[in-house]
Design a protein around this motif. Structure first.
Motif, mmCIF file in Angstrom:
data_model
loop_
_atom_site.group_PDB
_atom_site.id
_atom_site.type_symbol
_atom_site.label_atom_id
_atom_site.label_comp_id
_atom_site.label_asym_id
_atom_site.label_seq_id
_atom_site.Cartn_x
_atom_site.Cartn_y
_atom_site.Cartn_z
ATOM 1 N N ARG A 82 0.744 -1.305 0.748
ATOM 2 C CA ARG A 82 -0.083 0.606 -0.488
ATOM 3 C C ARG A 82 0.631 1.064 -0.091
ATOM 4 O O ARG A 82 0.391 1.966 -0.697
ATOM 5 C CB ARG A 82 -0.755 -0.459 0.849
ATOM 6 C CG ARG A 82 -2.319 -1.452 0.880
ATOM 7 C CD ARG A 82 -2.943 -1.216 2.215
ATOM 8 N NE ARG A 82 -3.700 -0.106 2.092
ATOM 9 C CZ ARG A 82 -4.010 0.822 3.450
ATOM 10 N NH1 ARG A 82 -3.487 -0.409 4.519
ATOM 11 N NH2 ARG A 82 -4.849 1.988 3.708
ATOM 12 N N GLY A 122 -7.907 6.825 -3.923
ATOM 13 C CA GLY A 122 -7.733 6.320 -2.893
ATOM 14 C C GLY A 122 -8.555 5.406 -2.629
ATOM 15 O O GLY A 122 -8.408 4.107 -1.260
ATOM 16 N N GLN A 123 -9.644 5.083 -2.992
ATOM 17 C CA GLN A 123 -10.682 4.003 -2.674
ATOM 18 C C GLN A 123 -10.907 2.881 -3.173
ATOM 19 O O GLN A 123 -9.802 2.936 -4.017
ATOM 20 C CB GLN A 123 -12.129 5.070 -3.248
ATOM 21 C CG GLN A 123 -13.329 3.989 -3.349
ATOM 22 C CD GLN A 123 -15.183 4.273 -3.500
ATOM 23 O OE1 GLN A 123 -15.096 5.654 -4.343
ATOM 24 N NE2 GLN A 123 -15.210 3.587 -4.518
ATOM 25 N N ALA A 124 -10.823 1.268 -2.080
ATOM 26 C CA ALA A 124 -10.631 0.483 -2.420
ATOM 27 C C ALA A 124 -11.402 0.090 -3.091
ATOM 28 O O ALA A 124 -12.804 0.257 -3.660
ATOM 29 C CB ALA A 124 -10.595 -0.466 -0.856
ATOM 30 N N GLU A 136 -5.432 -4.320 -0.480
ATOM 31 C CA GLU A 136 -6.550 -3.432 -0.782
ATOM 32 C C GLU A 136 -5.518 -2.341 -2.021
ATOM 33 O O GLU A 136 -4.719 -1.506 -0.975
ATOM 34 C CB GLU A 136 -7.474 -2.337 0.224
ATOM 35 C CG GLU A 136 -8.445 -2.919 0.671
ATOM 36 C CD GLU A 136 -9.465 -2.165 1.736
ATOM 37 O OE1 GLU A 136 -9.618 -1.405 1.992
ATOM 38 O OE2 GLU A 136 -10.704 -3.383 1.902
ATOM 39 N N GLY A 138 -6.019 0.750 -3.586
ATOM 40 C CA GLY A 138 -7.234 2.210 -4.201
ATOM 41 C C GLY A 138 -6.971 2.786 -5.306
ATOM 42 O O GLY A 138 -6.267 2.614 -6.221
#
Length: 175
Positions: A82, A122-124, A136, A138
């Motif tokens: 990440r 940045g949203q998964a 996850e 993003g």
């Protein structure tokens, strides 16, 4: 596993390796050993360099508040995958398609969006298993999911396109 620890603007790399009853810790490549015992939920006794320290840890997502020695330290902790896939702030608007790519070989364990979904940076979007860890991944930019190139259970190579995003439509251009 290796982690990025950010305190303010400073980023440090920490790696934990099991060693006997404790851990070998590499902090920016400098080696030390710790032994850790959980005293109660969020409270730990850490033995390092012959000294025992009591530490309290509160966690909210990637934000950790660590209290010891009368001070509280806030830090953002991300696993290596990440940390290496996060994007710096964009200076220019996105004008073309943007691809979410696999940071390393792995197995797709979840796809969290569908074609046509609007997403924020940045949203998964995808959960990928790599090096025995689920990560996850993003959105690299805001946009609309244009194409999903993978499905659950699929193995992918590092660098493979997972999802393509079309740039968001500016508010003034929307009908």
């Amino acid at each position: 596993m290796k982690y990025s620890v950010r305190i303010g603007e400073k980023e440090r790399w920490v790696e934990f390796i099991p060693a006997g009853s404790g851990w070998k810790v590499l902090l920016d490549g400098v080696e030390s050993y710790i032994d850790c015992a959980e005293l109660s939920a969020g409270a730990y006794s850490i033995l390092t360099e012959g000294r025992s320290r009591e530490v309290a840890v509160d966690r909210e997502g990637d934000l950790f508040r660590v209290r010891f020695g009368g001070a509280t330290h806030e830090m953002t902790v991300l696993d290596e995958v990440r940390a290496r896939t996060r994007r710096p702030e964009r200076k220019k608007a996105v004008t073309g398609p943007v691809a979410l790519k696999a940071p390393m070989p792995g197995l797709i364990v979840a796809v969290k969006v569908a074609a046509g979904d609007e997403v924020q940076e940045g949203q998964a979007l995808v959960v990928m298993e790599a090096m025995k860890m689920q990560n996850e991944l993003g959105a690299p930019a805001p946009g609309k999911v244009d194409k999903i190139h993978v499905q659950v259970g699929q193995s992918v190579d590092g660098g493979a396109s997972l999802i393509t995003l079309a740039p968001p439509v500016p508010a003034e251009a929307a009908p």
